[in-house]
Design a protein around this motif. Sequence first.
Motif, PDB file in Angstrom:
ATOM      1  N   PRO A  67       7.994  -3.062  -1.378  1.00 10.97           N
ATOM      2  CA  PRO A  67       8.350  -2.573  -2.714  1.00 10.97           C
ATOM      3  C   PRO A  67       9.209  -1.316  -2.671  1.00 10.97           C
ATOM      4  O   PRO A  67       9.099  -0.504  -1.754  1.00 10.97           O
ATOM      5  CB  PRO A  67       6.987  -2.283  -3.351  1.00 10.97           C
ATOM      6  N   LEU A  68      10.042  -1.195  -3.671  1.00  5.50           N
ATOM      7  CA  LEU A  68      10.809   0.028  -3.898  1.00  5.50           C
ATOM      8  C   LEU A  68      10.022   0.851  -4.907  1.00  5.50           C
ATOM      9  O   LEU A  68       9.831   0.423  -6.047  1.00  5.50           O
ATOM     10  CB  LEU A  68      12.197  -0.309  -4.444  1.00  5.50           C
ATOM     11  N   ILE A  69       9.534   2.022  -4.494  1.00  6.57           N
ATOM     12  CA  ILE A  69       8.717   2.873  -5.348  1.00  6.57           C
ATOM     13  C   ILE A  69       9.402   4.223  -5.519  1.00  6.57           C
ATOM     14  O   ILE A  69       9.723   4.883  -4.521  1.00  6.57           O
ATOM     15  CB  ILE A  69       7.308   3.091  -4.757  1.00  6.57           C
ATOM     16  N   ASP A  70       9.654   4.610  -6.757  1.00  6.63           N
ATOM     17  CA  ASP A  70      10.324   5.885  -7.054  1.00  6.63           C
ATOM     18  C   ASP A  70      11.635   6.034  -6.278  1.00  6.63           C
ATOM     19  O   ASP A  70      11.975   7.114  -5.789  1.00  6.63           O
ATOM     20  CB  ASP A  70       9.396   7.063  -6.737  1.00  6.63           C
ATOM     21  N   ILE A  82      20.959   6.260  -6.579  1.00  2.00           N
ATOM     22  CA  ILE A  82      20.630   5.748  -7.909  1.00  2.00           C
ATOM     23  C   ILE A  82      21.253   4.369  -8.125  1.00  2.00           C
ATOM     24  O   ILE A  82      20.615   3.449  -8.647  1.00  2.00           O
ATOM     25  CB  ILE A  82      21.093   6.729  -8.999  1.00  2.00           C
ATOM     26  N   SER A  83      22.503   4.218  -7.687  1.00  2.93           N
ATOM     27  CA  SER A  83      23.173   2.927  -7.873  1.00  2.93           C
ATOM     28  C   SER A  83      22.506   1.822  -7.046  1.00  2.93           C
ATOM     29  O   SER A  83      22.337   0.692  -7.519  1.00  2.93           O
ATOM     30  CB  SER A  83      24.656   3.036  -7.506  1.00  2.93           C
ATOM     31  N   GLN A  84      22.094   2.148  -5.821  1.00  2.46           N
ATOM     32  CA  GLN A  84      21.408   1.157  -4.985  1.00  2.46           C
ATOM     33  C   GLN A  84      20.067   0.756  -5.601  1.00  2.46           C
ATOM     34  O   GLN A  84      19.713  -0.429  -5.636  1.00  2.46           O
ATOM     35  CB  GLN A  84      21.194   1.725  -3.580  1.00  2.46           C
ATOM     36  N   ALA A  85      19.323   1.748  -6.086  1.00  3.60           N
ATOM     37  CA  ALA A  85      18.030   1.466  -6.702  1.00  3.60           C
ATOM     38  C   ALA A  85      18.195   0.598  -7.944  1.00  3.60           C
ATOM     39  O   ALA A  85      17.406  -0.331  -8.181  1.00  3.60           O
ATOM     40  CB  ALA A  85      17.312   2.767  -7.046  1.00  3.60           C
ATOM     41  N   ASN A  86      19.226   0.886  -8.728  1.00  2.00           N
ATOM     42  CA  ASN A  86      19.477   0.088  -9.932  1.00  2.00           C
ATOM     43  C   ASN A  86      19.799  -1.358  -9.582  1.00  2.00           C
ATOM     44  O   ASN A  86      19.399  -2.293 -10.290  1.00  2.00           O
ATOM     45  CB  ASN A  86      20.629   0.699 -10.735  1.00  2.00           C
ATOM     46  N   GLU A  87      20.506  -1.554  -8.492  1.00  2.00           N
ATOM     47  CA  GLU A  87      20.838  -2.913  -8.069  1.00  2.00           C
ATOM     48  C   GLU A  87      19.580  -3.694  -7.695  1.00  2.00           C
ATOM     49  O   GLU A  87      19.466  -4.881  -7.994  1.00  2.00           O
ATOM     50  CB  GLU A  87      21.811  -2.865  -6.891  1.00  2.00           C
ATOM     51  N   ALA A  91      18.094  -7.086  -9.704  1.00  2.00           N
ATOM     52  CA  ALA A  91      17.808  -8.316  -8.935  1.00  2.00           C
ATOM     53  C   ALA A  91      18.846  -9.412  -9.154  1.00  2.00           C
ATOM     54  O   ALA A  91      18.512 -10.590  -9.189  1.00  2.00           O
ATOM     55  CB  ALA A  91      16.403  -8.829  -9.285  1.00  2.00           C
ATOM     56  N   GLU A  92      20.113  -9.012  -9.286  1.00  4.89           N
ATOM     57  CA  GLU A  92      21.171 -10.020  -9.400  1.00  4.89           C
ATOM     58  C   GLU A  92      21.447 -10.681  -8.050  1.00  4.89           C
ATOM     59  O   GLU A  92      22.017 -11.771  -7.981  1.00  4.89           O
ATOM     60  CB  GLU A  92      22.443  -9.375  -9.960  1.00  4.89           C
ATOM     61  N   GLU A  93      21.069 -10.013  -6.990  1.00  2.00           N
ATOM     62  CA  GLU A  93      21.078 -10.587  -5.651  1.00  2.00           C
ATOM     63  C   GLU A  93      19.972  -9.899  -4.860  1.00  2.00           C
ATOM     64  O   GLU A  93      19.429  -8.891  -5.292  1.00  2.00           O
ATOM     65  CB  GLU A  93      22.440 -10.387  -4.977  1.00  2.00           C
ATOM     66  N   ILE A  94      19.595 -10.467  -3.729  1.00  2.00           N
ATOM     67  CA  ILE A  94      18.545  -9.825  -2.947  1.00  2.00           C
ATOM     68  C   ILE A  94      19.159  -8.677  -2.151  1.00  2.00           C
ATOM     69  O   ILE A  94      20.299  -8.768  -1.681  1.00  2.00           O
ATOM     70  CB  ILE A  94      17.817 -10.824  -2.018  1.00  2.00           C
ATOM     71  N   ARG A  96      18.654  -5.373   0.782  1.00  2.00           N
ATOM     72  CA  ARG A  96      17.918  -4.879   1.946  1.00  2.00           C
ATOM     73  C   ARG A  96      18.079  -3.376   2.025  1.00  2.00           C
ATOM     74  O   ARG A  96      19.076  -2.808   1.584  1.00  2.00           O
ATOM     75  CB  ARG A  96      18.433  -5.530   3.237  1.00  2.00           C
ATOM     76  N   CYS A  97      17.088  -2.724   2.618  1.00  2.00           N
ATOM     77  CA  CYS A  97      17.166  -1.288   2.826  1.00  2.00           C
ATOM     78  C   CYS A  97      18.320  -0.988   3.777  1.00  2.00           C
ATOM     79  O   CYS A  97      18.426  -1.615   4.842  1.00  2.00           O
ATOM     80  CB  CYS A  97      15.855  -0.768   3.402  1.00  2.00           C
ATOM     81  N   PRO A  98      19.197  -0.043   3.441  1.00  2.00           N
ATOM     82  CA  PRO A  98      20.325   0.287   4.327  1.00  2.00           C
ATOM     83  C   PRO A  98      19.884   0.835   5.675  1.00  2.00           C
ATOM     84  O   PRO A  98      20.653   0.803   6.638  1.00  2.00           O
ATOM     85  CB  PRO A  98      21.095   1.361   3.539  1.00  2.00           C
ATOM     86  N   ASN A  99      18.632   1.331   5.744  1.00  2.00           N
ATOM     87  CA  ASN A  99      18.159   1.947   6.982  1.00  2.00           C
ATOM     88  C   ASN A  99      17.380   0.973   7.860  1.00  2.00           C
ATOM     89  O   ASN A  99      17.747   0.732   9.004  1.00  2.00           O
ATOM     90  CB  ASN A  99      17.297   3.166   6.662  1.00  2.00           C
ATOM     91  N   CYS A 100      16.308   0.393   7.311  1.00  2.00           N
ATOM     92  CA  CYS A 100      15.441  -0.458   8.146  1.00  2.00           C
ATOM     93  C   CYS A 100      15.716  -1.946   7.966  1.00  2.00           C
ATOM     94  O   CYS A 100      15.128  -2.764   8.680  1.00  2.00           O
ATOM     95  CB  CYS A 100      13.969  -0.157   7.851  1.00  2.00           C
ATOM     96  N   THR A 101      16.558  -2.324   7.033  1.00  2.00           N
ATOM     97  CA  THR A 101      17.004  -3.685   6.710  1.00  2.00           C
ATOM     98  C   THR A 101      15.897  -4.581   6.156  1.00  2.00           C
ATOM     99  O   THR A 101      16.078  -5.799   6.054  1.00  2.00           O
ATOM    100  CB  THR A 101      17.683  -4.392   7.915  1.00  2.00           C
ATOM    101  N   ARG A 102      14.751  -4.004   5.779  1.00  2.00           N
ATOM    102  CA  ARG A 102      13.732  -4.810   5.101  1.00  2.00           C
ATOM    103  C   ARG A 102      14.255  -5.246   3.729  1.00  2.00           C
ATOM    104  O   ARG A 102      15.042  -4.553   3.103  1.00  2.00           O
ATOM    105  CB  ARG A 102      12.438  -4.010   4.924  1.00  2.00           C
ATOM    106  N   TYR A 103      13.755  -6.373   3.262  1.00  2.00           N
ATOM    107  CA  TYR A 103      14.078  -6.813   1.911  1.00  2.00           C
ATOM    108  C   TYR A 103      13.306  -5.962   0.906  1.00  2.00           C
ATOM    109  O   TYR A 103      12.133  -5.639   1.121  1.00  2.00           O
ATOM    110  CB  TYR A 103      13.734  -8.298   1.734  1.00  2.00           C
ATOM    111  N   LEU A 104      13.966  -5.619  -0.180  1.00  2.00           N
ATOM    112  CA  LEU A 104      13.377  -4.739  -1.186  1.00  2.00           C
ATOM    113  C   LEU A 104      13.148  -5.485  -2.495  1.00  2.00           C
ATOM    114  O   LEU A 104      13.912  -6.375  -2.865  1.00  2.00           O
ATOM    115  CB  LEU A 104      14.300  -3.543  -1.454  1.00  2.00           C
ATOM    116  N   TYR A 105      12.090  -5.116  -3.195  1.00  2.00           N
ATOM    117  CA  TYR A 105      11.839  -5.657  -4.521  1.00  2.00           C
ATOM    118  C   TYR A 105      11.145  -4.603  -5.367  1.00  2.00           C
ATOM    119  O   TYR A 105      10.566  -3.640  -4.840  1.00  2.00           O
ATOM    120  CB  TYR A 105      10.985  -6.930  -4.451  1.00  2.00           C
ATOM    121  N   VAL A 106      11.205  -4.772  -6.666  1.00  2.00           N
ATOM    122  CA  VAL A 106      10.509  -3.877  -7.594  1.00  2.00           C
ATOM    123  C   VAL A 106       9.243  -4.596  -8.036  1.00  2.00           C
ATOM    124  O   VAL A 106       9.322  -5.645  -8.691  1.00  2.00           O
ATOM    125  CB  VAL A 106      11.380  -3.537  -8.808  1.00  2.00           C
TER     126      VAL A 106
END
Length: 280
Positions: A67-70, A82-87, A91-94, A96-106
């Motif tokens: 999860p993406l938290i705060d 802010i722009s990455q978090a908004n994307e 959820a217009e596309e899946i 990944r975290c730019p650092n660890c490459t895990r998939y992110l979701y809210v």
Amino acid sequence: MSNRKLINQLIQLQELVVARIQKKVAMPKAPLDVLDQNIALLSENIPQRTKSHINDLLKKHPEAVVPLIDGHCTGCGMKLSISQANEVHHAEEIHRCPNCTRYLYVPSEVVAREHASRVYGEKRKIGIARFSTQPLMITPLTGNTSEEVLGEICERMQSEGFVEDGRQLLYMAMQREDIISTAIDGGMAFPHVRGVEGGGLTMALGIHKKGIHFGGPGRTLTRLFFFMVIPTATSAFYLKLLAGLSQTFRDKTARELLLNAENEEELWKALVQQTRKVIK
């Protein structure tokens, strides 16, 4: 397949893979055929590129979809722009975290946690006391169904300040049980909620003297409930704790010491004593 549906499918796949790891840790000789079949079935219509990446992530650690938290990736702690978090939110596309490459979701469900410092204090704890405390011992549990029993435990976790909303915690725990039961041989179960951010790995122990049907092997009644709340960053610690508990309480004599505790103080003392050698 919509992106929201794909993320939900990846989360379900992750839960099945983690359930397989958990079962292998808790019951080394248990068959894994059903879980393997379910994992293969769920993986069938995931795009190949996504499937390859999540499989690579799951080989390294049990948290590939987080999860993406705060605005923070809960896998590695990186704060997104802010722009990455908004994307991620849109959820217009899946993503990944730019650092660890895990998939992110809210997450649609977030259990808020209070600080547990008032319980743990500043003194360094050792053994099982790193993860639990006497006020989280519950005996006897009185519910007759899975939901009633887990509800008692979640209510205790709320009253002791470990979560703010016990009902929401219960909802998430029941969702996890719907994937596959956490009951194992010996009348034990390890229900849990993963991805609850804030605070540390926390465990409550509930004892049901008569036992209930909890979806375990055969018609076995479940009597010991080790309920854990697991922040994303502590998933590796959870597996070690699970291994230590299952190793200790495979022994019938050790289980009986918990079941025979007459009150919660005795239950805590028995838990500390029996786990002293395997949980450091």
